[in-house]
Design an enzyme around this catalytic site. Sequence first.
Site, PDB file in Angstrom:
ATOM      1  N   CYS A   4      40.980 -31.225  88.241  1.00  0.00           N
ATOM      2  CA  CYS A   4      40.794 -31.817  89.569  1.00  0.00           C
ATOM      3  C   CYS A   4      42.109 -31.904  90.330  1.00  0.00           C
ATOM      4  O   CYS A   4      42.121 -31.970  91.554  1.00  0.00           O
ATOM      5  CB  CYS A   4      40.091 -33.176  89.501  1.00  0.00           C
ATOM      6  SG  CYS A   4      40.881 -34.428  88.498  1.00  0.00           S
TER       7      CYS A   4
ATOM      8  N   CYS B 299      45.242 -31.686  84.950  1.00  0.00           N
ATOM      9  CA  CYS B 299      43.786 -31.824  85.082  1.00  0.00           C
ATOM     10  C   CYS B 299      43.243 -30.816  86.103  1.00  0.00           C
ATOM     11  O   CYS B 299      43.875 -30.541  87.115  1.00  0.00           O
ATOM     12  CB  CYS B 299      43.494 -33.259  85.520  1.00  0.00           C
ATOM     13  SG  CYS B 299      41.925 -33.516  86.331  1.00  0.00           S
TER      14      CYS B 299
END
Length: 141
Positions: free
Chosen positions: A52, A50
């Site tokens: 993030c 991901c």
Amino acid sequence: MDFQLFMNDVVQAGRKEMTEAGYQELKSADEVDELLNKPGNTFVMINSVCGCAGGIARPSAAYMKNYEVQPDNYVTVFAGQDREATERVRSYFEGYEPSSPSFALLKDGKIQTMIERHEIEGHEPIEVVQKLEKAFDQYFK
């Protein structure tokens, strides 16, 4: 470029970032059990591909190696890659749903708290670091 090759590059870069920061990779259920069945404080970083994870979680995790309060162990598993290890470590996170990236603080193999994806994604790295510092102070001092 082949998508699978691209993803392998992303995964390898994510792994390298954590091991270079001093985290021990756990890749099997046996490795997870062996480490978490020992007494002591353990900080677990659930790594992922991901965005993030790359932009917020991994740099925040790396920063914590320099914090004044230190656990006995810094470990990481890679969600979606080290499936057996990830599934096993999550079995120690009673009361928490699977979340990646995320951070877990354990004492003697028992979950103390987690910082889940929704507390990472969309936040600035300094905000995540501050959450981690507060958790380290509360659970690892």
